[in-house]
Design a protein around this motif. Structure first.
Motif, short mmCIF file in Angstrom:
data_model
loop_
_atom_site.label_atom_id
_atom_site.label_comp_id
_atom_site.label_asym_id
_atom_site.label_seq_id
_atom_site.Cartn_x
_atom_site.Cartn_y
_atom_site.Cartn_z
N ALA A 154 0.86 -1.18 0.00
CA ALA A 154 0.00 0.00 0.00
C ALA A 154 0.89 1.23 0.00
N ALA A 155 0.64 2.14 -0.92
CA ALA A 155 1.47 3.34 -1.01
C ALA A 155 1.04 4.37 0.02
N VAL A 175 -3.50 0.49 -3.16
CA VAL A 175 -3.26 -0.91 -2.79
C VAL A 175 -2.88 -1.73 -4.01
N SER A 176 -2.12 -2.78 -3.76
CA SER A 176 -1.96 -3.87 -4.73
C SER A 176 -1.99 -5.16 -3.94
N ALA A 207 3.28 -1.42 -8.26
CA ALA A 207 1.86 -1.31 -8.62
C ALA A 207 1.07 -0.53 -7.58
N ALA A 208 1.45 -0.66 -6.31
CA ALA A 208 0.75 0.08 -5.26
C ALA A 208 0.96 1.58 -5.41
N VAL A 228 6.78 6.09 -1.43
CA VAL A 228 6.99 5.37 -0.18
C VAL A 228 5.85 4.38 -0.04
N VAL A 229 6.19 3.12 0.23
CA VAL A 229 5.15 2.10 0.35
C VAL A 229 5.33 1.31 1.64
N VAL A 230 4.22 0.74 2.10
CA VAL A 230 4.28 -0.25 3.18
C VAL A 230 3.95 -1.60 2.58
N THR A 231 4.61 -2.63 3.06
CA THR A 231 4.44 -3.96 2.50
C THR A 231 3.87 -4.90 3.54
#
Length: 313
Positions: A37-38, A67-68, A124-125, A303-306
């Motif tokens: 999620a970005a 989201v992806s 993709a997110a 910046v993304v969270v995984t």
């Protein structure tokens, strides 16, 4: 499920990592196992209460709109997706409550498209919100096409970088307004960098003596006013940052979920027309740190969270 949430308005310090109820899957929704999620500026702005007059808030709130992930269960009225499909989405609803910083999200089908096959989940997110913003401004409000000269502000940022790529694909010449450290990035994307600071307007006028056909404002305030003054006769102006654009004859754009636009972006990503740069990635439990890094800016990327795959960790 594990998720990030907040129980009151505030900054990164109000974010909590812990258990939240699994989302319910309505007829028109799709249960997605989140992989990434970005983090976007709107996340911390909503979290600070800045959208309180526009959107109802139901605490505790799980933040995140990008989201992806992978489809776990389509709703009973959703033939578009099947279990196992890889998707991405701009999961904005009219109530702040069930966001994407979680192991699962029940996303309205209208907010989703298939993930580009050549992008990883993190990349993709980072595409939906920023990409839709750029696409809807350029295609809708500004009607950018071949022969146009377009001025794009913050051209090395998340929205700006995608706008540069899209405008070039639509046949325009692009002047990318940027700070010095982002000039090389803007040049790589096919734009002509114009560095902010003393003499900025003169540099734009030198590059486009007859004015620019379209200006894409992402900063507001004086930048918006400067952009209006740099337009050619009949030039078009749009802003995603400042509602005062209407008084200058331009259009204010707030991005909206659109599955057709998102599918078009996915196709362009698969063709290599648009790319997404991920600057930093953080595990879900470190979302507060991710938010702080995003707010600090200057990264020239998302910046993304995984979220770990089910059964790992």
């Amino acid at each position: 499920m594990k998720a990030i949430s907040y129980r009151r308005y505030g900054g990164p310090e109000v974010l909590e990592y812990g258990d939240r109820p699994d989302p319910r899957v309505g007829p028109d929704k799709v249960l997605v196992r989140v992989r990434a999620a970005a983090v976007n500026p709107v996340d911390w702005k909503a979290q600070a209460g800045y959208l309180d007059t526009a959107l109802d808030t139901v605490f505790p709130v799980v933040p995140g709109w990008d989201v992806s992930g992978v489809v776990v269960q389509p709703g009973v009225a959703v033939p578009e997706f099947a279990v196992g499909d890889e998707v991405m989405g701009y999961v904005r609803e009219d109530v702040l409550c069930h966001g994407t910083f979680a192991e699962y999200v029940a996303a309205p089908v209208r907010t989703l498209a298939r993930k580009p096959r050549n992008l990883g989940f993190e990349e993709a997110a980072g595409l939906p919100l920023a990409g839709l913003t750029a696409y809807q401004v350029l295609r809708g409000a500004l009607r950018v096409g071949p022969g146009d000269t377009v001025l794009i502000h913050a051209a090395a940022g998340a929205v700006g970088a995608l706008a540069v790529q899209l405008a070039r694909h639509f046949g325009a010449r692009v002047l990318g307004a940027v700070r010095e450290h982002g000039a090389d990035r803007v040049r790589e994307l096919g734009a002509e960098p114009v560095v902010y600071g003393d003499g900025f307007k003169s540099r734009v006028r030198t590059a486009a003596p007859d004015g620019v056909n379209a200006a894409f404002d992402t900063l507001g305030g004086q930048t918006l006013k400067d952009s209006a003054n740099l337009l050619a006769p009949e030039g078009r102006l749009a802003s995603i940052a400042d509602g005062e654009v209407a008084s200058l004859g331009g259009a204010y754009v707030f991005v909206r979920p659109d599955p057709d636009d998102l599918a078009a972006l996915a196709d362009l990503a698969e063709q290599g027309v648009v790319t997404v740069r991920v600057a930093r990635a953080f595990p879900l439990e470190r979302a507060a740190e991710a938010q702080r890094v995003q707010q600090e800016g200057g990264l020239n990327g998302k910046v993304v969270v995984t979220v770990e795959e089910a059964g790992t960790g």
